[in-house]
Design an enzyme around this catalytic site. Structure first.
Site, PDB file in Angstrom:
ATOM      1  N   LYS A  26       0.831  -1.216   0.000  1.00  0.00           N
ATOM      2  CA  LYS A  26       0.000   0.000   0.000  1.00  0.00           C
ATOM      3  C   LYS A  26       0.862   1.262   0.000  1.00  0.00           C
ATOM      4  O   LYS A  26       0.646   2.185  -0.785  1.00  0.00           O
ATOM      5  CB  LYS A  26      -0.923   0.035   1.239  1.00  0.00           C
ATOM      6  CG  LYS A  26      -1.808  -1.185   1.392  1.00  0.00           C
ATOM      7  CD  LYS A  26      -2.677  -1.095   2.634  1.00  0.00           C
ATOM      8  CE  LYS A  26      -1.909  -1.026   3.944  1.00  0.00           C
ATOM      9  NZ  LYS A  26      -1.154  -2.247   4.288  1.00  0.00           N
TER      10      LYS A  26
ATOM     11  N   ARG B 186      -9.236   1.084   9.746  1.00  0.00           N
ATOM     12  CA  ARG B 186      -8.761  -0.276  10.023  1.00  0.00           C
ATOM     13  C   ARG B 186      -9.753  -1.089  10.825  1.00  0.00           C
ATOM     14  O   ARG B 186      -9.466  -2.225  11.166  1.00  0.00           O
ATOM     15  CB  ARG B 186      -7.471  -0.185  10.818  1.00  0.00           C
ATOM     16  CG  ARG B 186      -6.288  -0.290   9.890  1.00  0.00           C
ATOM     17  CD  ARG B 186      -5.096  -0.042  10.658  1.00  0.00           C
ATOM     18  NE  ARG B 186      -4.002  -0.892  10.444  1.00  0.00           N
ATOM     19  CZ  ARG B 186      -2.929  -0.506   9.792  1.00  0.00           C
ATOM     20  NH1 ARG B 186      -2.899   0.638   9.171  1.00  0.00           N
ATOM     21  NH2 ARG B 186      -1.898  -1.276   9.757  1.00  0.00           N
TER      22      ARG B 186
ATOM     23  N   ARG C 277      11.918  -6.133   4.256  1.00  0.00           N
ATOM     24  CA  ARG C 277      11.774  -4.662   4.186  1.00  0.00           C
ATOM     25  C   ARG C 277      12.840  -3.987   5.058  1.00  0.00           C
ATOM     26  O   ARG C 277      13.113  -4.389   6.171  1.00  0.00           O
ATOM     27  CB  ARG C 277      10.399  -4.229   4.666  1.00  0.00           C
ATOM     28  CG  ARG C 277      10.277  -2.689   4.726  1.00  0.00           C
ATOM     29  CD  ARG C 277       8.875  -2.197   4.795  1.00  0.00           C
ATOM     30  NE  ARG C 277       8.136  -2.680   5.936  1.00  0.00           N
ATOM     31  CZ  ARG C 277       6.837  -2.441   6.139  1.00  0.00           C
ATOM     32  NH1 ARG C 277       6.166  -1.719   5.272  1.00  0.00           N
ATOM     33  NH2 ARG C 277       6.229  -2.924   7.189  1.00  0.00           N
TER      34      ARG C 277
ATOM     35  N   ARG D 136      11.979  -2.164  10.674  1.00  0.00           N
ATOM     36  CA  ARG D 136      10.932  -1.663  11.566  1.00  0.00           C
ATOM     37  C   ARG D 136      10.718  -2.647  12.712  1.00  0.00           C
ATOM     38  O   ARG D 136      10.747  -3.851  12.493  1.00  0.00           O
ATOM     39  CB  ARG D 136       9.611  -1.515  10.785  1.00  0.00           C
ATOM     40  CG  ARG D 136       9.324  -0.095  10.368  1.00  0.00           C
ATOM     41  CD  ARG D 136       8.179   0.025   9.412  1.00  0.00           C
ATOM     42  NE  ARG D 136       6.902  -0.509   9.863  1.00  0.00           N
ATOM     43  CZ  ARG D 136       5.748  -0.370   9.206  1.00  0.00           C
ATOM     44  NH1 ARG D 136       5.718   0.294   8.058  1.00  0.00           N
ATOM     45  NH2 ARG D 136       4.634  -0.882   9.658  1.00  0.00           N
TER      46      ARG D 136
ATOM     47  N   ARG E  66       0.003  -8.734  13.587  1.00  0.00           N
ATOM     48  CA  ARG E  66      -0.598  -7.801  12.622  1.00  0.00           C
ATOM     49  C   ARG E  66      -1.505  -8.547  11.632  1.00  0.00           C
ATOM     50  O   ARG E  66      -2.571  -8.051  11.270  1.00  0.00           O
ATOM     51  CB  ARG E  66       0.505  -7.050  11.869  1.00  0.00           C
ATOM     52  CG  ARG E  66       1.202  -6.026  12.767  1.00  0.00           C
ATOM     53  CD  ARG E  66       2.555  -5.621  12.216  1.00  0.00           C
ATOM     54  NE  ARG E  66       2.489  -4.869  10.993  1.00  0.00           N
ATOM     55  CZ  ARG E  66       3.510  -4.742  10.151  1.00  0.00           C
ATOM     56  NH1 ARG E  66       4.666  -5.331  10.405  1.00  0.00           N
ATOM     57  NH2 ARG E  66       3.372  -4.018   9.069  1.00  0.00           N
TER      58      ARG E  66
HETATM   59  P1  AP5 Z   1       4.941  -1.539   1.721  1.00  0.00           P
HETATM   60  O1  AP5 Z   1       4.552  -0.724   0.542  1.00  0.00           O
HETATM   61  O2  AP5 Z   1       5.782  -0.928   2.771  1.00  0.00           O
HETATM   62  O3  AP5 Z   1       3.626  -2.251   2.331  1.00  0.00           O
HETATM   63  P2  AP5 Z   1       2.438  -1.664   3.177  1.00  0.00           P
HETATM   64  O4  AP5 Z   1       1.199  -2.339   2.676  1.00  0.00           O
HETATM   65  O5  AP5 Z   1       2.461  -0.167   3.197  1.00  0.00           O
HETATM   66  O6  AP5 Z   1       2.831  -2.275   4.579  1.00  0.00           O
HETATM   67  P3  AP5 Z   1       2.845  -1.691   6.043  1.00  0.00           P
HETATM   68  O7  AP5 Z   1       3.518  -2.770   6.860  1.00  0.00           O
HETATM   69  O8  AP5 Z   1       3.466  -0.337   6.121  1.00  0.00           O
HETATM   70  O9  AP5 Z   1       1.349  -1.630   6.335  1.00  0.00           O
HETATM   71  P4  AP5 Z   1       0.691  -1.715   7.665  1.00  0.00           P
HETATM   72  O10 AP5 Z   1      -0.698  -1.430   7.279  1.00  0.00           O
HETATM   73  O11 AP5 Z   1       0.897  -2.941   8.464  1.00  0.00           O
HETATM   74  O12 AP5 Z   1       1.508  -0.632   8.534  1.00  0.00           O
HETATM   75  P5  AP5 Z   1       1.207   0.853   8.917  1.00  0.00           P
HETATM   76  O13 AP5 Z   1       2.451   1.608   8.802  1.00  0.00           O
HETATM   77  O14 AP5 Z   1      -0.035   1.344   8.259  1.00  0.00           O
HETATM   78  O15 AP5 Z   1       5.666  -2.870   1.163  1.00  0.00           O
HETATM   79  C1  AP5 Z   1       6.194  -3.834   2.056  1.00  0.00           C
HETATM   80  C2  AP5 Z   1       7.549  -4.332   1.517  1.00  0.00           C
HETATM   81  O16 AP5 Z   1       7.332  -5.022   0.281  1.00  0.00           O
HETATM   82  C3  AP5 Z   1       8.534  -3.189   1.192  1.00  0.00           C
HETATM   83  O17 AP5 Z   1       9.850  -3.661   1.461  1.00  0.00           O
HETATM   84  C4  AP5 Z   1       8.343  -2.954  -0.330  1.00  0.00           C
HETATM   85  O18 AP5 Z   1       9.517  -2.461  -0.936  1.00  0.00           O
HETATM   86  C5  AP5 Z   1       7.986  -4.360  -0.814  1.00  0.00           C
HETATM   87  N1  AP5 Z   1       7.057  -4.385  -1.928  1.00  0.00           N
HETATM   88  C6  AP5 Z   1       6.033  -3.521  -2.184  1.00  0.00           C
HETATM   89  N2  AP5 Z   1       5.366  -3.911  -3.299  1.00  0.00           N
HETATM   90  C7  AP5 Z   1       5.966  -5.051  -3.740  1.00  0.00           C
HETATM   91  C8  AP5 Z   1       5.733  -5.953  -4.844  1.00  0.00           C
HETATM   92  N3  AP5 Z   1       4.722  -5.729  -5.712  1.00  0.00           N
HETATM   93  N4  AP5 Z   1       6.553  -7.024  -4.974  1.00  0.00           N
HETATM   94  C9  AP5 Z   1       7.559  -7.240  -4.096  1.00  0.00           C
HETATM   95  N5  AP5 Z   1       7.853  -6.437  -3.053  1.00  0.00           N
HETATM   96  C10 AP5 Z   1       7.049  -5.358  -2.868  1.00  0.00           C
HETATM   97  O19 AP5 Z   1       0.809   0.684  10.473  1.00  0.00           O
HETATM   98  C11 AP5 Z   1       1.786   0.312  11.437  1.00  0.00           C
HETATM   99  C12 AP5 Z   1       1.123   0.275  12.802  1.00  0.00           C
HETATM  100  O20 AP5 Z   1       0.599   1.588  13.135  1.00  0.00           O
HETATM  101  C13 AP5 Z   1      -0.084  -0.661  12.946  1.00  0.00           C
HETATM  102  O21 AP5 Z   1       0.293  -2.001  13.198  1.00  0.00           O
HETATM  103  C14 AP5 Z   1      -0.817  -0.021  14.123  1.00  0.00           C
HETATM  104  O22 AP5 Z   1      -0.179  -0.308  15.351  1.00  0.00           O
HETATM  105  C15 AP5 Z   1      -0.635   1.478  13.846  1.00  0.00           C
HETATM  106  N6  AP5 Z   1      -1.718   2.029  13.011  1.00  0.00           N
HETATM  107  C16 AP5 Z   1      -1.597   2.578  11.762  1.00  0.00           C
HETATM  108  N7  AP5 Z   1      -2.794   2.980  11.311  1.00  0.00           N
HETATM  109  C17 AP5 Z   1      -3.695   2.693  12.290  1.00  0.00           C
HETATM  110  C18 AP5 Z   1      -5.098   2.857  12.405  1.00  0.00           C
HETATM  111  N8  AP5 Z   1      -5.838   3.377  11.407  1.00  0.00           N
HETATM  112  N9  AP5 Z   1      -5.692   2.449  13.576  1.00  0.00           N
HETATM  113  C19 AP5 Z   1      -4.976   1.928  14.581  1.00  0.00           C
HETATM  114  N10 AP5 Z   1      -3.638   1.734  14.529  1.00  0.00           N
HETATM  115  C20 AP5 Z   1      -3.008   2.101  13.385  1.00  0.00           C
END
Ligand code: AP5
Length: 209
Positions: A14, A89, A123, A156, A167
């Site tokens: 994403k 979420r 990552r 991370r 997660r």
């Molecule tokens: P990447 O693009 O980083 O993936 P992502 O979907 O953004 O993954 P995240 O882990 O950041 O999402 P998340 O939703 O768990 O975390 P968030 O930061 O929102 O890609 C991942 C890897 O794959 C990278 O190395 C990339 O280079 C690679 N890649 C990408 N596309 C690829 C492809 N097509 N092929 C191969 N490789 C590829 O949230 C973190 C924490 O914050 C949560 O756990 C929670 O504690 C808190 N939080 C955030 N939002 C909320 C909310 N709304 N409510 C409550 N808590 C929240």
């Protein structure tokens, strides 16, 4: 108007896709994960309250997330559209968002959990400019160093295997029900998020233009 939500499991890609698409569309990329990590790094009261939840891979309580999200959506640059990445979420957040703004599309990223675990274990991120790399699919030019500022890349804390397992469970239990929620409202646009990032980018663009 582009008022877009990216929905999908952790590591689905994403953030990678959102950064480029938001730039192209001239709208802000609003990632609650990035906003929360910024608050943790700055040691604000919100960041201190969020830190333990994030390390463990649990959701941060709704009241904290809603507060930063509403503040961010109220800024002038979000008036002409936005790309929300990682919010909502759970159903309570989706209801709250619906009271703040209508949406035009919810793009849901489909990837299997084996691929997610592979992506997250490889990552690496830059602690200074937050650029995201992958040891397999997007390695930095010099091993272990950010291409933009040369800082040492880190993993991370929530990309450790125990936190990733939490997660994925949290996603299945709390976030996946949003797929039906948005399907019922005619907003859901599923995308096959497997395969190379450029192919995924092309598929996403056919859904939001
Ligand atoms: P990447 O693009 O980083 O993936 P992502 O979907 O953004 O993954 P995240 O882990 O950041 O999402 P998340 O939703 O768990 O975390 P968030 O930061 O929102 O890609 C991942 C890897 O794959 C990278 O190395 C990339 O280079 C690679 N890649 C990408 N596309 C690829 C492809 N097509 N092929 C191969 N490789 C590829 O949230 C973190 C924490 O914050 C949560 O756990 C929670 O504690 C808190 N939080 C955030 N939002 C909320 C909310 N709304 N409510 C409550 N808590 C929240």
């Amino acid at each position: 108007m582009h008022r877009i939500v990216f929905l999908g499991p952790p590591g689905a890609g994403k953030g990678t896709q959102a950064a480029a698409l938001a730039r192209e569309l001239g709208i802000p990329h609003l990632s609650t994960g990035d906003l929360l990590r910024g608050a943790v790094a700055a040691r604000t009261p919100l960041g201190l309250a969020a830190d333990d939840h994030m390390r463990a891979g649990r959701l941060v309580p709704d009241d904290l997330v809603l507060r930063i999200l509403e503040e961010r959506l109220a800024r002038p640059d979000a008036k002409a559209g936005f790309l929300l990445d990682g919010f909502p979420r759970n159903l309570a957040q989706a209801d709250a968002l619906g009271r703040v703004t209508p949406l035009d599309a919810v793009v849901s990223f489909d990837v299997d959990s084996e691929e997610i675990v592979r992506r997250l274990s490889a990552r690496r991120v830059c602690p200074q400019c937050q650029s995201v790399y992958n040891l397999s699919s997007r390695p930095p030019q010099a091993a272990g160093r950010c291409d933009k500022d040369g800082a040492s890349l880190i993993q991370r804390s929530d990309d450790r295997p125990e936190a990733v397992a939490t997660r994925l469970a949290v996603y299945a239990e709390q976030t996946a029900p949003l797929l039906q929620f948005y399907r019922d409202r005619g907003l859901l646009r599923p995308v096959d998020a497997r395969g190379n990032p450029d192919d995924v980018a092309r598929r996403v663009r056919t859904l939001v233009r």
